[in-house]
Design a protein around this motif. Structure first.
Motif, short mmCIF file in Angstrom:
data_model
loop_
_atom_site.label_atom_id
_atom_site.label_comp_id
_atom_site.label_asym_id
_atom_site.label_seq_id
_atom_site.Cartn_x
_atom_site.Cartn_y
_atom_site.Cartn_z
N LYS A 99 16.95 70.85 17.09
CA LYS A 99 17.53 72.00 17.80
C LYS A 99 18.69 72.57 17.01
O LYS A 99 19.83 72.13 17.14
CB LYS A 99 18.02 71.57 19.20
CG LYS A 99 16.93 71.04 20.10
CD LYS A 99 16.04 72.18 20.57
CE LYS A 99 14.87 71.68 21.39
NZ LYS A 99 13.89 72.71 21.67
N ARG A 100 18.39 73.51 16.12
CA ARG A 100 19.45 74.15 15.33
C ARG A 100 19.95 75.37 16.06
O ARG A 100 19.21 76.33 16.28
CB ARG A 100 18.91 74.52 13.93
CG ARG A 100 19.96 75.23 13.07
CD ARG A 100 19.52 75.38 11.63
NE ARG A 100 19.43 74.10 10.95
CZ ARG A 100 20.46 73.41 10.47
NH1 ARG A 100 21.69 73.87 10.62
NH2 ARG A 100 20.28 72.26 9.87
N ARG A 105 27.56 54.80 7.74
CA ARG A 105 27.52 56.01 8.57
C ARG A 105 26.29 56.02 9.49
O ARG A 105 26.40 56.36 10.68
CB ARG A 105 27.51 57.24 7.66
CG ARG A 105 27.89 58.52 8.33
CD ARG A 105 27.84 59.64 7.32
NE ARG A 105 29.02 59.67 6.49
CZ ARG A 105 30.11 60.40 6.78
NH1 ARG A 105 30.13 61.13 7.86
NH2 ARG A 105 31.15 60.39 5.98
N GLY A 160 30.15 70.15 12.78
CA GLY A 160 30.58 69.81 11.42
C GLY A 160 31.29 70.91 10.67
O GLY A 160 31.54 72.01 11.18
N LEU A 183 33.39 68.11 -1.65
CA LEU A 183 34.23 67.50 -0.61
C LEU A 183 35.09 68.60 0.00
O LEU A 183 35.74 69.36 -0.73
CB LEU A 183 35.08 66.38 -1.21
CG LEU A 183 34.27 65.21 -1.77
CD1 LEU A 183 35.16 64.25 -2.56
CD2 LEU A 183 33.54 64.46 -0.64
C1 LIG Z 1 32.45 61.27 1.13
C2 LIG Z 1 33.12 61.28 2.47
C3 LIG Z 1 33.82 60.15 2.87
C4 LIG Z 1 34.47 60.13 4.11
N1 LIG Z 1 35.15 59.01 4.47
C5 LIG Z 1 35.78 58.98 5.67
C6 LIG Z 1 36.47 57.80 6.07
O1 LIG Z 1 36.53 56.79 5.36
N2 LIG Z 1 37.06 57.81 7.30
C7 LIG Z 1 37.01 58.90 8.13
O2 LIG Z 1 37.55 58.84 9.24
N3 LIG Z 1 36.35 60.02 7.77
C8 LIG Z 1 35.74 60.08 6.56
N4 LIG Z 1 35.07 61.21 6.20
C9 LIG Z 1 35.06 62.38 7.13
C10 LIG Z 1 34.03 62.19 8.24
O3 LIG Z 1 32.76 61.96 7.69
C11 LIG Z 1 34.01 63.43 9.14
O4 LIG Z 1 35.33 63.75 9.53
C12 LIG Z 1 33.13 63.21 10.37
O5 LIG Z 1 31.80 62.99 9.99
C13 LIG Z 1 33.23 64.40 11.33
O6 LIG Z 1 32.34 64.21 12.39
P1 LIG Z 1 31.69 65.47 13.12
O7 LIG Z 1 30.81 64.91 14.19
O8 LIG Z 1 32.74 66.44 13.49
O9 LIG Z 1 30.82 66.19 12.02
P2 LIG Z 1 29.46 65.64 11.30
O10 LIG Z 1 29.53 64.17 11.13
O11 LIG Z 1 29.33 66.49 10.10
O12 LIG Z 1 28.32 65.98 12.35
C14 LIG Z 1 27.92 67.31 12.61
C15 LIG Z 1 26.49 67.30 13.14
O13 LIG Z 1 26.16 68.61 13.56
C16 LIG Z 1 24.82 68.91 13.16
N5 LIG Z 1 24.70 70.37 13.06
C17 LIG Z 1 25.24 71.20 12.13
N6 LIG Z 1 24.92 72.48 12.39
C18 LIG Z 1 24.17 72.48 13.52
C19 LIG Z 1 23.55 73.49 14.30
N7 LIG Z 1 23.64 74.79 13.95
N8 LIG Z 1 22.85 73.13 15.39
C20 LIG Z 1 22.74 71.83 15.77
N9 LIG Z 1 23.31 70.81 15.07
C21 LIG Z 1 24.03 71.13 13.96
C22 LIG Z 1 24.70 68.20 11.81
O14 LIG Z 1 23.35 67.98 11.47
C23 LIG Z 1 25.48 66.91 12.07
O15 LIG Z 1 24.65 65.89 12.58
C24 LIG Z 1 34.41 61.27 4.97
C25 LIG Z 1 33.70 62.39 4.56
C26 LIG Z 1 33.06 62.41 3.33
C27 LIG Z 1 32.30 63.63 2.92
#
Ligand SMILES: Cc1cc2nc3c(=O)[nH]c(=O)nc-3n(C[C@H](O)[C@H](O)[C@H](O)COP(=O)(O)OP(=O)(O)OC[C@H]3O[C@@H](n4cnc5c(N)ncnc54)[C@H](O)[C@@H]3O)c2cc1C
Length: 404
Positions: free
Chosen positions: A124-125, A102, A156, A272
């Motif tokens: 930057k939250r 990751r 996320g 999860l």
């Molecule tokens: C154990 C596990 C295994 C997985 N395995 C797979 C797999 O094999 N294949 C697959 O396709 N998917 C898998 N997934 C799912 C995958 O990890 C997610 O679908 C993916 O990370 C989603 O990406 P995202 O960018 O939407 O969210 P995230 O990766 O969660 O990124 C969100 C970002 O937003 C930031 N953030 C949150 N709140 C704020 C805020 N208020 N202000 C600013 N920044 C903020 C966070 O710090 C983070 O960096 C798995 C998940 C888990 C938990």
């Protein structure tokens, strides 16, 4: 042609950098705002990208960089109740799954975005927004602000933007399982291009060979008690290892993997999640992408790929439609049916991973028969063969016929 010229992208995980790169390709200047204080946040664990996710990464020119840091998975196997794994049928003519750390994936997507011209701001939250007729202002926890035409919530599964769009939006659902990932020095006869899904006697796990030769494995521990990441990490790793060793005792090779995993190599993930359908994907100048709006659960192996696809499709809609409202509506139309269908599959798998004792016995007989009889093309083809035609114009009347 869009009137949107600038975008604030909240979240620098997977959806955020891809959305910002795709927006830039669509002629919209985008900056990513991430809550973590630095690019390298020590994030661990591995995930598999499906062929459809890699295809979508190709649109933003990040596919080769990701392939170069990933291990191709050409064979998948399933084992029931500790029995010898049997090979699962694949989909012909599709490229392999790509297993990637990751942290490496985040870095690759970040570097691609920066090379394209995307700006990143860390620490930057997002805590609030002020929306006006001419634009939107993001307010961050450190007291700073930023302005743009639109704001994309790529923050996320516990999204802040989701509740800013709709204070009554559903929160992340709990699958009934806690996640763990470990590395073990185990002497298994296991090829580097093979992933095994194992329904053990008491719990599900999966394992693969890592590039360093060790065995990587992920555990899905049934738990009635919900625990956030912080709550789960407050429990010492040695206590968790004891629980995992009891849970996988007698499973082959789960028993050995749990015994050989050390506290130093155990990654505690916490609950999860799976997102129920989100009624409002957008409001005014704000829109959601990735896990913030459609987390189909780790069980589908599609969360990251869905996040990437949605990020690219959102940019296409903003490129072609006049203003946020019609663009966001077209985006939801293009995406909702597909992501909800995949989430429904996730719900079914999660039930299979947490059966009662009677169902577990029945499953160990029925599942191998079901998998043998399964029409892979019909079940998985629509999911993994999906590609995005970047050059095809999106119109307000674009329908969803080709999306599921
Ligand atoms: C154990 C596990 C295994 C997985 N395995 C797979 C797999 O094999 N294949 C697959 O396709 N998917 C898998 N997934 C799912 C995958 O990890 C997610 O679908 C993916 O990370 C989603 O990406 P995202 O960018 O939407 O969210 P995230 O990766 O969660 O990124 C969100 C970002 O937003 C930031 N953030 C949150 N709140 C704020 C805020 N208020 N202000 C600013 N920044 C903020 C966070 O710090 C983070 O960096 C798995 C998940 C888990 C938990």
């Amino acid at each position: 042609m869009s009137e949107v010229r600038t975008a604030l992208v909240i979240g620098g995980g997977i959806a955020g950098p891809v959305a910002a790169t795709a927006l830039l390709k669509a002629g919209i200047e985008a900056t990513v705002y991430e809550a973590y204080p630095a690019e390298s946040n020590g994030i661990g664990g591995a995930l598999a990208l499906a062929p459809n996710g890699l295809a979508a990464l190709g649109v933003v020119g990040a596919d080769d960089a990701v392939r170069s840091i990933a291990t191709p998975i050409r064979h998948t196997r399933m084992s029931m109740g500790g029995r010898k794994p049997s090979e699962l049928p694949g989909l012909p003519d599709l490229p392999p799954l790509q297993m990637v750390e990751r942290g490496d994936l985040h870095r690759a997507l970040h570097d691609r975005a920066v090379a394209a011209g995307v700006g990143f701001a860390y620490g930057k939250r997002l805590v609030g927004v002020d929306e006006g007729p001419a634009g939107i202002t993001a307010r961050f926890a450190d007291g700073s602000t930023a302005d743009a035409d639109i704001l994309v919530g790529a923050d996320g599964v516990r999204s802040t933007v989701r509740t800013l769009i709709d204070p009554n939006a559903p929160g992340a659902g709990y699958t009934g399982m806690l996640g763990f990932e470990g590395h073990a020095d185990a002497d298994l006869d296991l090829a580097a291009d093979t992933m095994t899904f194992a329904f053990g006697r008491r719990a599900y796990y999966l394992y693969w060979r890592r590039p360093d030769g060790r065995i990587g494995w992920g555990a899905n521990l049934p738990s009635k008690k919900y625990m956030t990441l912080n709550e789960a990490r407050a429990i010492p790793a040695d206590d968790w290892l004891r629980t995992l060793r009891e849970t996988y005792a007698g499973d082959v090779p789960g028993d050995e993997l749990a015994r050989r995993t050390t506290a130093e190599t155990l990654q505690v993930v916490g609950a999860l999640h799976i997102m129920p359908p989100v009624p409002h994907w957008y409001r005014g100048r704000m829109v959601l992408v990735g896990d913030a709006v459609h987390a189909p659960s780790n069980s589908t192996g599609q969360g990251a790929s869905m996040a990437i696809e949605s990020a690219v499709q959102l940019a296409r809609c903003l490129r072609d439609l006049p203003g946020p409202s019609p663009a966001f509506a077209a985006y939801e139309r293009l995406r909702r049916a597909r992501v909800e269908k995949i989430t429904t599959r996730g719900v079914k798998i999660n039930h299979a991973k947490t059966p009662g004792p009677v169902a577990r016995k029945a499953m160990s007989v029925m599942m191998p028969i079901m998998f043998k009889a399964m029409n892979m093309e019909k079940t998985m083809g629509w999911e993994q063969r999906y590609t995005i035609d970047w050059d095809a114009p999106v119109t307000a009347a674009s329908d969803t016929a080709s999306t599921v």
